[in-house]
Enzyme design. Structure first.
Site, PDB file in Angstrom:
ATOM      1  N   GLY A   9       0.825  -1.220   0.000  1.00  0.00           N
ATOM      2  CA  GLY A   9       0.000   0.000   0.000  1.00  0.00           C
ATOM      3  C   GLY A   9       0.849   1.256   0.000  1.00  0.00           C
ATOM      4  O   GLY A   9       0.531   2.240   0.668  1.00  0.00           O
ATOM      5  N   GLY A  13      -1.144   7.570   0.865  1.00  0.00           N
ATOM      6  CA  GLY A  13      -1.416   7.665   2.300  1.00  0.00           C
ATOM      7  C   GLY A  13      -0.297   7.246   3.230  1.00  0.00           C
ATOM      8  O   GLY A  13       0.856   7.656   3.083  1.00  0.00           O
ATOM      9  N   ARG A  34      -1.293  -1.673  -6.304  1.00  0.00           N
ATOM     10  CA  ARG A  34      -1.738  -2.148  -7.621  1.00  0.00           C
ATOM     11  C   ARG A  34      -1.403  -1.138  -8.710  1.00  0.00           C
ATOM     12  O   ARG A  34      -1.262  -1.486  -9.870  1.00  0.00           O
ATOM     13  CB  ARG A  34      -3.246  -2.411  -7.601  1.00  0.00           C
ATOM     14  CG  ARG A  34      -3.647  -3.613  -6.772  1.00  0.00           C
ATOM     15  CD  ARG A  34      -5.117  -3.574  -6.443  1.00  0.00           C
ATOM     16  NE  ARG A  34      -5.447  -2.354  -5.708  1.00  0.00           N
ATOM     17  CZ  ARG A  34      -6.666  -2.003  -5.337  1.00  0.00           C
ATOM     18  NH1 ARG A  34      -7.683  -2.783  -5.664  1.00  0.00           N
ATOM     19  NH2 ARG A  34      -6.871  -0.881  -4.659  1.00  0.00           N
ATOM     20  N   ASP A  60      -1.601  -7.387  -6.502  1.00  0.00           N
ATOM     21  CA  ASP A  60      -2.810  -7.264  -5.689  1.00  0.00           C
ATOM     22  C   ASP A  60      -2.674  -8.217  -4.500  1.00  0.00           C
ATOM     23  O   ASP A  60      -2.561  -9.441  -4.709  1.00  0.00           O
ATOM     24  CB  ASP A  60      -4.018  -7.635  -6.570  1.00  0.00           C
ATOM     25  CG  ASP A  60      -5.348  -7.407  -5.881  1.00  0.00           C
ATOM     26  OD1 ASP A  60      -5.418  -7.553  -4.647  1.00  0.00           O
ATOM     27  OD2 ASP A  60      -6.316  -7.083  -6.593  1.00  0.00           O
ATOM     28  N   SER A 140      -6.431  -0.437  13.405  1.00  0.00           N
ATOM     29  CA  SER A 140      -7.238   0.795  13.466  1.00  0.00           C
ATOM     30  C   SER A 140      -7.937   0.856  14.817  1.00  0.00           C
ATOM     31  O   SER A 140      -8.202  -0.188  15.440  1.00  0.00           O
ATOM     32  CB  SER A 140      -8.293   0.779  12.364  1.00  0.00           C
ATOM     33  OG  SER A 140      -9.231   1.822  12.553  1.00  0.00           O
ATOM     34  N   TYR A 153     -15.858  -3.431   8.220  1.00  0.00           N
ATOM     35  CA  TYR A 153     -14.545  -2.767   8.349  1.00  0.00           C
ATOM     36  C   TYR A 153     -14.028  -2.955   9.774  1.00  0.00           C
ATOM     37  O   TYR A 153     -12.865  -3.340   9.976  1.00  0.00           O
ATOM     38  CB  TYR A 153     -14.625  -1.277   7.987  1.00  0.00           C
ATOM     39  CG  TYR A 153     -13.261  -0.615   8.110  1.00  0.00           C
ATOM     40  CD1 TYR A 153     -12.219  -0.964   7.257  1.00  0.00           C
ATOM     41  CD2 TYR A 153     -13.000   0.327   9.111  1.00  0.00           C
ATOM     42  CE1 TYR A 153     -10.950  -0.396   7.386  1.00  0.00           C
ATOM     43  CE2 TYR A 153     -11.741   0.892   9.251  1.00  0.00           C
ATOM     44  CZ  TYR A 153     -10.719   0.539   8.383  1.00  0.00           C
ATOM     45  OH  TYR A 153      -9.458   1.088   8.515  1.00  0.00           O
ATOM     46  N   GLY A 184      -6.382   6.541  14.488  1.00  0.00           N
ATOM     47  CA  GLY A 184      -7.715   7.107  14.341  1.00  0.00           C
ATOM     48  C   GLY A 184      -7.776   7.777  12.975  1.00  0.00           C
ATOM     49  O   GLY A 184      -7.213   7.264  12.003  1.00  0.00           O
TER      50      GLY A 184
HETATM   51  P1  NDP Z   1      -5.084   5.091   1.190  1.00  0.00           P
HETATM   52  O1  NDP Z   1      -6.340   4.795   0.447  1.00  0.00           O
HETATM   53  O2  NDP Z   1      -4.469   6.420   1.024  1.00  0.00           O
HETATM   54  O3  NDP Z   1      -3.995   3.959   0.870  1.00  0.00           O
HETATM   55  C1  NDP Z   1      -4.360   2.607   0.782  1.00  0.00           C
HETATM   56  C2  NDP Z   1      -3.240   1.849   0.080  1.00  0.00           C
HETATM   57  O4  NDP Z   1      -3.610   0.450   0.041  1.00  0.00           O
HETATM   58  C3  NDP Z   1      -3.006   2.291  -1.346  1.00  0.00           C
HETATM   59  O5  NDP Z   1      -1.630   2.380  -1.577  1.00  0.00           O
HETATM   60  C4  NDP Z   1      -3.605   1.170  -2.186  1.00  0.00           C
HETATM   61  O6  NDP Z   1      -2.860   1.022  -3.379  1.00  0.00           O
HETATM   62  C5  NDP Z   1      -3.350  -0.032  -1.265  1.00  0.00           C
HETATM   63  N1  NDP Z   1      -4.224  -1.152  -1.574  1.00  0.00           N
HETATM   64  C6  NDP Z   1      -5.572  -1.226  -1.455  1.00  0.00           C
HETATM   65  N2  NDP Z   1      -6.013  -2.423  -1.894  1.00  0.00           N
HETATM   66  C7  NDP Z   1      -4.920  -3.107  -2.308  1.00  0.00           C
HETATM   67  C8  NDP Z   1      -4.712  -4.381  -2.883  1.00  0.00           C
HETATM   68  N3  NDP Z   1      -5.741  -5.212  -3.108  1.00  0.00           N
HETATM   69  N4  NDP Z   1      -3.453  -4.785  -3.178  1.00  0.00           N
HETATM   70  C9  NDP Z   1      -2.407  -3.959  -2.959  1.00  0.00           C
HETATM   71  N5  NDP Z   1      -2.532  -2.723  -2.415  1.00  0.00           N
HETATM   72  C10 NDP Z   1      -3.775  -2.310  -2.108  1.00  0.00           C
HETATM   73  O7  NDP Z   1      -5.453   4.818   2.727  1.00  0.00           O
HETATM   74  P2  NDP Z   1      -4.545   4.853   4.048  1.00  0.00           P
HETATM   75  O8  NDP Z   1      -3.132   5.107   3.753  1.00  0.00           O
HETATM   76  O9  NDP Z   1      -5.246   5.711   5.013  1.00  0.00           O
HETATM   77  O10 NDP Z   1      -4.747   3.351   4.514  1.00  0.00           O
HETATM   78  C11 NDP Z   1      -3.656   2.505   4.839  1.00  0.00           C
HETATM   79  C12 NDP Z   1      -4.076   1.544   5.941  1.00  0.00           C
HETATM   80  O11 NDP Z   1      -4.367   2.286   7.115  1.00  0.00           O
HETATM   81  C13 NDP Z   1      -5.345   0.737   5.644  1.00  0.00           C
HETATM   82  O12 NDP Z   1      -5.148  -0.580   6.112  1.00  0.00           O
HETATM   83  C14 NDP Z   1      -6.419   1.438   6.466  1.00  0.00           C
HETATM   84  O13 NDP Z   1      -7.451   0.556   6.827  1.00  0.00           O
HETATM   85  C15 NDP Z   1      -5.594   1.862   7.666  1.00  0.00           C
HETATM   86  N6  NDP Z   1      -6.148   2.954   8.452  1.00  0.00           N
HETATM   87  C16 NDP Z   1      -6.441   4.155   7.884  1.00  0.00           C
HETATM   88  C17 NDP Z   1      -6.958   5.174   8.655  1.00  0.00           C
HETATM   89  C18 NDP Z   1      -7.370   6.490   8.081  1.00  0.00           C
HETATM   90  O14 NDP Z   1      -8.142   7.218   8.749  1.00  0.00           O
HETATM   91  N7  NDP Z   1      -6.902   6.868   6.912  1.00  0.00           N
HETATM   92  C19 NDP Z   1      -7.142   4.996  10.102  1.00  0.00           C
HETATM   93  C20 NDP Z   1      -6.808   3.700  10.592  1.00  0.00           C
HETATM   94  C21 NDP Z   1      -6.302   2.725   9.797  1.00  0.00           C
HETATM   95  P3  NDP Z   1      -3.465   0.680  -4.831  1.00  0.00           P
HETATM   96  O15 NDP Z   1      -4.834   1.267  -4.912  1.00  0.00           O
HETATM   97  O16 NDP Z   1      -2.468   1.275  -5.761  1.00  0.00           O
HETATM   98  O17 NDP Z   1      -3.465  -0.807  -4.883  1.00  0.00           O
HETATM   99  C1  8X3 Z   2      -9.970   4.194   9.866  1.00  0.00           C
HETATM  100  C2  8X3 Z   2     -10.500   5.050  10.934  1.00  0.00           C
HETATM  101  O1  8X3 Z   2     -12.583   5.784  12.200  1.00  0.00           O
HETATM  102  O2  8X3 Z   2     -12.771   5.598   9.784  1.00  0.00           O
HETATM  103  O3  8X3 Z   2      -9.631   2.934  10.322  1.00  0.00           O
HETATM  104  O4  8X3 Z   2     -12.647   3.641  11.148  1.00  0.00           O
HETATM  105  S1  8X3 Z   2     -12.204   4.995  11.020  1.00  0.00           S
END
Ligand code: NDP
Ligand code: 8X3
Length: 258
Positions: A9, A13, A34, A60, A140, A153, A184
């Site tokens: 990922g 982010g 991806r 993926d 999370s 989720y 968060g």
């Molecule tokens: P983003 O959407 O900015 O980043 C998500 C990343 O995951 C992207 O790089 C995307 O890349 C990758 N991804 C998604 N599906 C796949 C897949 N099937 N195979 C490979 N890569 C994949 O979100 P965040 O950076 O915020 O999220 C990162 C993690 O943090 C997640 O697990 C999320 O649940 C967790 N999180 C986020 C929070 C928030 O508030 N933002 C809070 C708590 C936890 P691509 O699309 O290029 O494949």
């Molecule tokens: C992401 C944070 O509050 O949207 O894990 O679930 S929340």
């Protein structure tokens, strides 16, 4: 030789911010996601800016064959992975149980749980062989606090709690650290993905308070990853100052769907 961090990922982010933080500190990176073009752009940008070498691994995480074919086929020089950051993940939809979409549920389960398991299982032999390593899972607050319309989720992130804990227990004899970082609200592409490209809905999530940034989480992850060998942060919850847990926020104008 530089230490190696493998980040899933990394195209956006938290994962992308980790890539920048570790590259800036002299680590070599394996970056996954991806979106191949984004990986190539990030490699170019970071290699120009820092003393780092980057290997792109576009696949993926839901696809078992792709995951194992890619990871077991890493060139030998890239197999000595010191830190694995499992950041690939997503939320899809914010619906009551009876109205939620089955495909959304499947995608979340297949990415946040199964994908994390596949990648970690494929990487683990490299770490076990060296009797050393650190797996950092992005959980999370949603895994601890069950909020309305969070159903699957929340369940997927509760699974990350259980997987991180049991992994830590099983990996004890191999000196492999396991850390579950539980953020968060972080302003990334997360809400845009959750609300399927609806920019207005997504931006409202962060109305009335200052969320965390990907860089805030990357700082914390970097801290966890650079502690002495005898020190392991097992779990770490990090929220904006205006968020107490997965449910309670102090918002000045709270109209978003959070
Ligand atoms: P983003 O959407 O900015 O980043 C998500 C990343 O995951 C992207 O790089 C995307 O890349 C990758 N991804 C998604 N599906 C796949 C897949 N099937 N195979 C490979 N890569 C994949 O979100 P965040 O950076 O915020 O999220 C990162 C993690 O943090 C997640 O697990 C999320 O649940 C967790 N999180 C986020 C929070 C928030 O508030 N933002 C809070 C708590 C936890 P691509 O699309 O290029 O494949
Ligand atoms: C992401 C944070 O509050 O949207 O894990 O679930 S929340």
């Amino acid at each position: 030789m530089n230490r190696i961090v493998f980040i899933t990922g990394a195209t956006s982010g938290i994962g992308k911010a980790c890539a920048e933080k570790f590259a800036a500190n002299g680590y070599d990176l394996i970056i996954n996601g991806r979106r191949k073009e984004r990986l190539n752009d990030l490699k170019k940008e970071l290699e120009e800016k820092y003393v780092t070498e980057i290997f792109c691994a576009p696949f993926d995480v839901r696809n078992k064959e792709e995951v194992f074919k890619n990871i077991t086929g890493f060139p030998e020089r890239w197999q000595t992975i010191d830190v694995l950051i499992n950041s690939a993940g997503l939320a899809l939809g914010r619906d009551h149980f009876n109205e939620a979409d089955l495909e959304d549920w499947e995608t979340m389960i297949n990415t946040n749980i199964t994908g994390l398991l596949y990648v970690t299982k494929a990487v683990m032999p490299f770490m076990v062989k060296r009797n050393s390593g650190h797996v950092i899972n992005i959980g999370s607050v949603a895994g601890d606090d069950m909020y309305e319309r969070g159903n699957v989720y929340c369940a997927s992130k509760s699974a990350v709690n259980a997987i991180s804990h049991t992994m830590r227990v099983d990996m004890l004899p191999h000196h492999i650290k396991v850390t579950n970082v539980k953020p968060g609200a972080v302003e990334t592409e997360f809400s845009l993905v959750r609300f399927k490209g609806d920019e207005e809905k997504a931006s409202k999530v962060y109305d009335g308070f200052t969320p965390l940034s990907g860089e805030d989480i990357a700082e914390t992850i970097f801290y966890c990853a650079t502690l002495p060998p005898n020190v392991c942060i097992n779990e770490l919850t990090i929220t904006p100052t205006t968020q107490a847990d997965g449910i309670y926020f102090y918002k000045k104008i709270g109209k978003g769907e959070g």
